[in-house]
Write an enzyme that holds these catalytic residues in place. Structure first.
Site, PDB file in Angstrom:
ATOM      1  N   ALA A  40      10.277  -1.381  -3.053  1.00 28.03           N
ATOM      2  CA  ALA A  40      10.718  -2.282  -1.984  1.00 28.03           C
ATOM      3  C   ALA A  40      10.985  -1.391  -0.788  1.00 28.03           C
ATOM      4  CB  ALA A  40      11.970  -3.046  -2.393  1.00 28.03           C
ATOM      5  N   CYS A  41      10.028  -1.309   0.109  1.00 30.86           N
ATOM      6  CA  CYS A  41       9.967  -0.175   1.027  1.00 30.86           C
ATOM      7  C   CYS A  41       9.718  -0.600   2.471  1.00 30.86           C
ATOM      8  CB  CYS A  41       8.842   0.760   0.591  1.00 30.86           C
ATOM      9  SG  CYS A  41       8.706   1.004  -1.180  1.00 30.86           S
ATOM     10  N   GLY A  42       9.603   0.400   3.340  1.00 25.42           N
ATOM     11  CA  GLY A  42       9.162   0.198   4.707  1.00 25.42           C
ATOM     12  C   GLY A  42       7.738   0.715   4.854  1.00 25.42           C
ATOM     13  N   ASN A  82       4.560  -2.377   0.340  1.00 24.35           N
ATOM     14  CA  ASN A  82       5.942  -2.831   0.297  1.00 24.35           C
ATOM     15  C   ASN A  82       6.005  -4.053  -0.599  1.00 24.35           C
ATOM     16  OD1 ASN A  82       8.599  -3.626   0.739  1.00 24.35           O
ATOM     17  ND2 ASN A  82       8.119  -4.654   2.662  1.00 24.35           N
TER      18      ASN A  82
END
Length: 432
Positions: free
Chosen positions: A18-20, A250
């Site tokens: 769960a990222c940028g 993401n």
């Protein structure tokens, strides 16, 4: 791979992110160091989408995927008394090696060299990626690999795609041999004549201080895909940092077990396409013990190098909810119906930024539950990311902005020097 023993509570099938994520690209294909600096500025602005260890320094992972900076490598080769006649002749592999085991490093290098020569290509030399680990946290410093680049030259009159396929085969052969030889902490980040990756178990503000190449004015590119990792339900490792070889992601692939199993089943297919009798050398198609993002990247790379553009490959892997959409043209409906028989959806929620060297693009899966917003500036720069406001816009004028919806895609055609909207992409590919 890392030799760290995971917690007994850890299960590899729950590897999610769960990222940028985002990209910065110039529609006109103009390469510059300034674009790279802005991409790293955008990456630093996504620091809040990453995670750090309890030491508040060790990051879950950060990285960039760009075009190969030919002037930088040309200078290195000239210092070694070697000449690069054409930029298109150069391929670069970025590889993680065991840090403190010189014997294992030598074995790994030999495996890579044999794989390259086995494809009829030539090894120009090895380059240690210059780094400054003084910025790292303790855990990142203790586990950091030795990062090297192998410089490769083609020996035949190959076009860009044929050369990239040979590099892919060399990569797969090296990975398999390293696995058979039980060489631990060996990982190929990228192996291409188009793109290159700099990544690690960093937080985004550490990227430029750690990788000295990113401060070199000779490092020029027309695009950069960037990623800041937040490893949910996982442990951070150097090799799980993103981007991967073609994409950054993401979200999560919630269908991942089925996707992996069905790709594994295809390894015994008797339909080999462009690979011919080399198809068996692609096994394993999906690398074991990696994240859902890495598995998606494995499939995307295989499908693209099998003869499709990255845009078509992404449409196959992440189709929209097309079955009951009466607004679709007959041709586009036929495209999705046909490919549904060939490949199952890789469903998220997922937002991906991806490239095959010609197209730089982004897409949401049909759930549409990840943010992806974009701006086009008057100088031809396009920024897409998990959110806007990531770069200094003092000298830039926004001419257009928007966001991706469920199943939507945008792209920049670097050869055609065009910004492509979702409907144009889908109709063009659907009508082929």
């Amino acid at each position: 791979m890392s030799s760290i023993i995971p917690s007994p509570l850890y299960k590899k099938e729950y590897e999610h992110d769960a990222c940028g994520v985002g990209f910065l690209a110039n529609i006109n294909g103009i390469k510059s160091h300034d674009l790279l600096k802005k991409a790293i500025q955008a990456l630093k602005s996504l620091a809040h989408r990453g995670a750090v260890d309890a030491d508040a320094i060790t990051g879950d992972g950060a990285g960039v995927l760009t075009q190969i900076p030919y002037p930088l490598f040309r200078e290195f080769l000239e210092e070694k008394g070697k000449k690069l006649y054409s930029d298109e002749d150069l391929g670069v592999g970025v590889i993680f090696l065991p840090k403190d085991d010189e014997y294992a490093q030598a074995r790994a290098k030999k495996v890579v060299e044999n794989a390259i020569k086995g494809e009829g290509l030539s090894v120009l030399g090895w380059r240690d990626v210059p780094v400054d680990d003084s910025c790292l946290g303790q855990k990142a410093k203790e586990t950091q690999p030795r990062i090297v680049q192998v410089l490769i030259a083609k020996t035949d009159d190959l076009d860009v795609t044929a050369y990239e396929r040979k590099l892919f085969l060399a990569q797969k052969m090296a990975e398999r041999q390293a696995m058979d030889d039980k060489i631990e902490e060996f990982y190929i980040c990228s192996f291409s004549n188009r793109t290159i990756i700099y990544k690690g178990m960093l937080n985004s503000p550490q990227m430029r201080p750690y990788f000295k190449d990113l401060k070199n004015q000779k490092y020029e590119t027309a695009f950069a895909i960037f990623h800041q990792r937040y490893s949910t339900n996982t442990f951070p490792f150097w090799h799980l940092a993103q981007p991967f070889r073609m994409m950054a992601h993401n979200g999560e692939i919630n269908t991942i077990r089925g996707n992996r199993n069905l790709m594994r089943a295809r390894e015994r297919s008797n339909v080999h396409g462009v690979w011919g009798d080399r198809f068996s050398d692609l096994r394993p198609i999906i690398q074991p013990d990696l994240s859902d993002s890495a598995s998606f990247d494995n499939a995307l790379q295989l499908i693209t190098l099998g003869g499709r553009s990255a845009l078509q490959s992404a449409m196959m892997m992440m189709p929209p909810a097309w079955e009951n959409n009466e607004q679709l043209s007959k041709e586009l409906r036929g495209f999705y119906e046909y490919h549904a028989c060939m490949l199952e959806p890789w469903d998220g929620p997922a937002a991906i930024a991806f490239t095959d060297g010609r197209y730089v693009a982004a897409s949401l899966d049909r759930n549409g539950l990840r943010p992806a917003r974009y701006k086009i500036y008057d100088d031809g720069t396009v920024l897409l990311a998990s959110e806007l406001g990531l770069i200094d816009e003092t000298d830039l004028k926004t001419v257009r902005s928007g966001r991706l919806g469920p199943g939507k895609m945008i792209a920049i055609d670097l050869e055609g020097k065009r910004f492509l909207e979702n409907d144009e992409i889908k109709e063009t590919i659907g009508n082929k």
